[in-house]
Design an enzyme around this catalytic site. Structure first.
Site, mmCIF file in Angstrom:
data_model
loop_
_atom_site.group_PDB
_atom_site.id
_atom_site.type_symbol
_atom_site.label_atom_id
_atom_site.label_comp_id
_atom_site.label_asym_id
_atom_site.label_seq_id
_atom_site.Cartn_x
_atom_site.Cartn_y
_atom_site.Cartn_z
ATOM 1 N N ASP A 1 0.824 -1.196 0.000
ATOM 2 C CA ASP A 1 0.000 0.000 0.000
ATOM 3 C C ASP A 1 0.863 1.252 0.000
ATOM 4 O OD1 ASP A 1 -2.964 -0.705 0.443
ATOM 5 O OD2 ASP A 1 -1.839 -2.070 1.753
ATOM 6 N N ASN B 1 -9.155 -4.343 -7.276
ATOM 7 C CA ASN B 1 -8.312 -3.360 -7.975
ATOM 8 C C ASN B 1 -8.737 -3.147 -9.428
ATOM 9 O OD1 ASN B 1 -5.293 -4.269 -6.180
ATOM 10 N ND2 ASN B 1 -6.729 -2.599 -5.815
#
Lengths: 228, 489
Positions: free
Chosen positions: A2, A50
């Site tokens: 991340d 995603n």
């Protein structure tokens, strides 16, 4: 992994530059994990969610991952790392990339050093649904289904329970990652953004983990290994 | 591997294990000689036209090689019944081939002169092969061998009148045909220049396209050059084939080297084993396939490494935006792929009667059909062809192009195709029991039942069989047992 986007924003760069900078961290972490004796390393590269990102960013990621996989294939082979790819089911994944994944997995299948699982187009719930489907297809009677048996129907059934999950950039969510396997995992949330995360940060996380008191729901044992 | 014989032609039978022909069977030089003979055959205008129209050797060379090999074996079998049956089968097969070439000249695979020429090229190539490798045949051996080949022709034709009786006249005949009749045909050019450059991988190596392509890039031109250099000089001149420096030396070296294998212990090189092994498909349950699995795994890894190390063309920079080709779903092939791999058996880009005839031929060969089953199968395929032509040939040129096929796929499963499936079922069900048992299944597919098939009590019922066939032919499902049968090279 991340923080690529934020890392780029902080530097007034396009988000894609953050993804590009992530490559160095990936290699660094793989090396650090291997050197410190980790036997199972899993990286969450791309989740089923995603796909909701802008099309251009997704397309960029696909090309980047392909380049990275090809670039580092000989290194991974030479270091004795067994690579495999968890997920990779969506038809939107370019055929060439899927071929490269297959090739790298075939190439390193006999390596015994460390198993690197790259979760790409992965979703923990999807894996559990797949396992359920597989159980039903094999016509297993309901009474015979145990946790052990269920786990055998998950993708890569030889994967052990996860001991430690590191989530960078301060995010504190599970985000559908290997839901079945993280049942008893310890979690560490370093503040560093993924492109800034380096081997020393990884070792610090390992150190934190070793000081944790893992009880698996029971009472602390009398002797808790070498670190008690 | 002996090439000299003791005893006279009268003492030993012309056929059987003692024959000259059998002596060359396991000789690696024979492979080179066969290629050469095939080029000389294809250079004959009649045979060349028949090959160009009907033969599957460009798209399915390995299957063709295996069938030819087995057929030759049967023609030289010691048992006259086997020989006669094979001769009848070949005659039926050839009787179905006739047409006209690109210049409108008629050809007929039953033409006596053309068939004599086929036998002549085989004999002449065997003699030349021995000369080129430095072990010329003695006069006696040569005469005996010539008698064998004439007997071969007689078995096919009823008599060997089309070939001169005396071997001295044969050479005059051979030179005359080379000088007067051979042409620079399309089929000969295809064999010399296209076949080896595009040779598809045999079933055994199908999973390793990279390795195969790398090896082929090296061997292909080499085989072409060797074959060209071994052709008779008058033909090379006439067909405008290149004279490359060193090619003659290379060719003689190749024959010489291949000839050295005669010093190997007997049984080390066995053509049948090699051909059968090459034709194994990876998922076959043959024990040899299992022993090959370990080797295949290593080769697969090698191929994977080569692919990963091959530099990307153009789009290596992730910032550039390449056009991503549409990905095809698993388990189904695109209409174009199906057309190319299964329907277009002759590889000319069009679906035509010879393509379907080639399918019928392959099925009939596998099942070893006799009359009248063979004709029934051909008739069923012919009916299917008329159905296809009526439904798909929109521009009315008499054949179906890949585009015409792709736009009209759904109409493929008509009643005539179902009829083909039923006739095929009857032909496969040799004992007429109404089900296909394990042995009958193996005859057709060369592998055992797969467990995912709809089988009951280890047999395969009519409806399941027909359903499977239709889903392969129209649903374009891959990974069926029909793939090795009709799609493999």
């Amino acid at each position: 992994m991340d923080g690529n986007g934020r890392w780029a924003q902080l530097r007034s760069l396009p988000r894609t530059a953050g993804h590009r900078a992530a490559e160095a961290t990936v290699i660094d972490v793989i090396e650090a994990a291997r050197a410190s004796g980790v036997e199972w390393l899993s990286l969450y590269a791309f989740s089923t969610e995603n796909w909701n990102r802008p099309g251009s960013e997704v397309a960029y990621l696909m090309r980047l991952v392909r380049r990275v996989v090809r670039k580092h294939a000989p290194l991974l082979l030479a270091r004795g790392i067994r690579c495999r790819f968890l997920g990779v089911a969506d038809p939107r994944i370019p055929r060439e990339l899927a071929q490269d994944f297959d090739d790298l997995a075939t190439l390193t299948a006999d390596n015994r050093g460390m198993t690197l699982t790259l979760a790409f187009d992965h979703g923990g719930r999807r894996d559990i649904v797949e396992a359920a489907r597989s159980l039903i297809r094999s016509k297993t009677p309901a009474d015979e289904v145990t946790e052990r048996l269920f786990a055998d129907h998950l993708p890569f059934p030889d994967t052990p329970d996860v001991d430690l999950v590191i989530r960078t950039s301060g995010e504190q969510r599970i985000s559908n990652f290997m839901l079945w396997q993280v049942a008893y995992a310890e979690w560490v949330f370093p503040e560093a953004l993924w492109p800034d995360f380096r081997a020393p940060d990884f070792l610090a996380c390992l150190h934190t983990y070793r000081r944790r008191d893992r009880r698996f729901g029971g009472v602390p044992p009398q002797t808790n290994g070498a670190l008690s | 591997m002996t090439t000299g014989t003791t005893g006279t032609a009268d003492a030993t039978p012309l056929f059987g294990p003692e024959s000259q022909f059998r002596a060359f069977f396991d000789d690696p030089r024979w492979a080179l000689a066969m290629i050469r003979a095939t080029v000389l055959e294809a250079a004959h205008p009649q045979i060349g036209a028949a090959l160009a129209d009907n033969s599957t050797f460009v798209t399915h060379p390995w299957r063709r090689l295996r069938n030819t090999f087995l057929s030759m074996r049967r023609m030289f079998d010691a048992d006259p019944a086997v020989r006669e049956r094979e001769a009848c089968r070949l005659n039926r097969l050839h009787a179905r081939m006739s047409g006209s070439d690109s210049r409108g000249r008629a050809y007929d695979a039953m033409d006596r002169a053309a068939r004599a020429w086929v036998v002549a090229t085989l004999f002449e190539s065997a003699v030349t092969m021995c000369r080129l490798s430095g072990q010329p045949l003695g006069q006696d051996t040569m005469e005996r061998m010539y008698a064998e080949y004439r007997a071969f022709l007689a078995a096919l034709e009823g008599d060997a009148g089309a070939l001169p009786e005396d071997i001295n006249d044969f050479w005059r005949y051979f030179d005359r045909v080379v000088g007067d009749e051979l042409e620079n045909t399309e089929a000969a050019r295809v064999i010399l220049y296209r076949l080896f450059d595009h040779l598809p991988a045999p079933a055994l190596l199908d999973g390793m396209p990279t390795l195969w392509a790398a090896g082929r890039a090296l061997i292909g031109p080499l085989l072409g050059a060797i074959t060209v250099a071994s052709l008779p000089e008058p033909y090379r001149r006439k067909a405008g084939l290149p004279e490359m420096p060193g090619a003659a030396t290379l060719m003689q070296g190749a024959y010489l080297t291949a000839g050295f294998t005669r010093f190997l212990p007997e049984g080390w090189i066995n053509a049948e084993t090699i051909i059968e092994t090459l034709s194994l498909s990876p998922d076959s349950d043959d024990p040899r396939a299992r022993t090959m699995t370990a080797l295949r795994a290593r080769m697969k890894r090698g191929a994977a490494l080569i692919r990963l190390l091959t530099p990307l063309s153009g789009d290596s920079d992730p910032d550039s935006v390449p056009a991503t080709p549409p990905s095809t779903g698993e388990g189904r092939r695109s209409a174009e792929e199906f057309f190319r791999q299964v329907l277009d058996q002759t590889g000319d880009g069009h679906l035509d009667w010879p393509d379907l005839a080639a399918m019928a031929r392959e099925l009939a060969t596998r099942l070893d059909l006799d009359e009248p089953e063979e004709t029934r199968l051909y008739d069923a395929f012919a009916a299917w062809w008329r159905e296809l032509q009526a439904a798909l040939d929109t521009d009315g040129d008499g054949r179906v192009s890949a585009d015409e096929y792709a736009t009209a796929v759904p109409s493929l499963a008509g009643p005539a195709l179902i009829r083909v499936a039923e006739v095929l079922f009857d032909a496969t069900d040799k004992d007429g029991s109404g089900t296909i048992d394990a042995d009958e299944y193996r005859t057709l597919f060369r592998t055992a039942f797969h467990r995912d098939l709809a089988t009951t009590n280890d047999t395969f019922g009519r409806s399941a069989f027909v359903g499977d066939f239709l889903s392969f032919m129209s649903g374009r499902r891959t990974n069926t047992p029909y793939d090795p049968l009709l799609a493999d090279a």
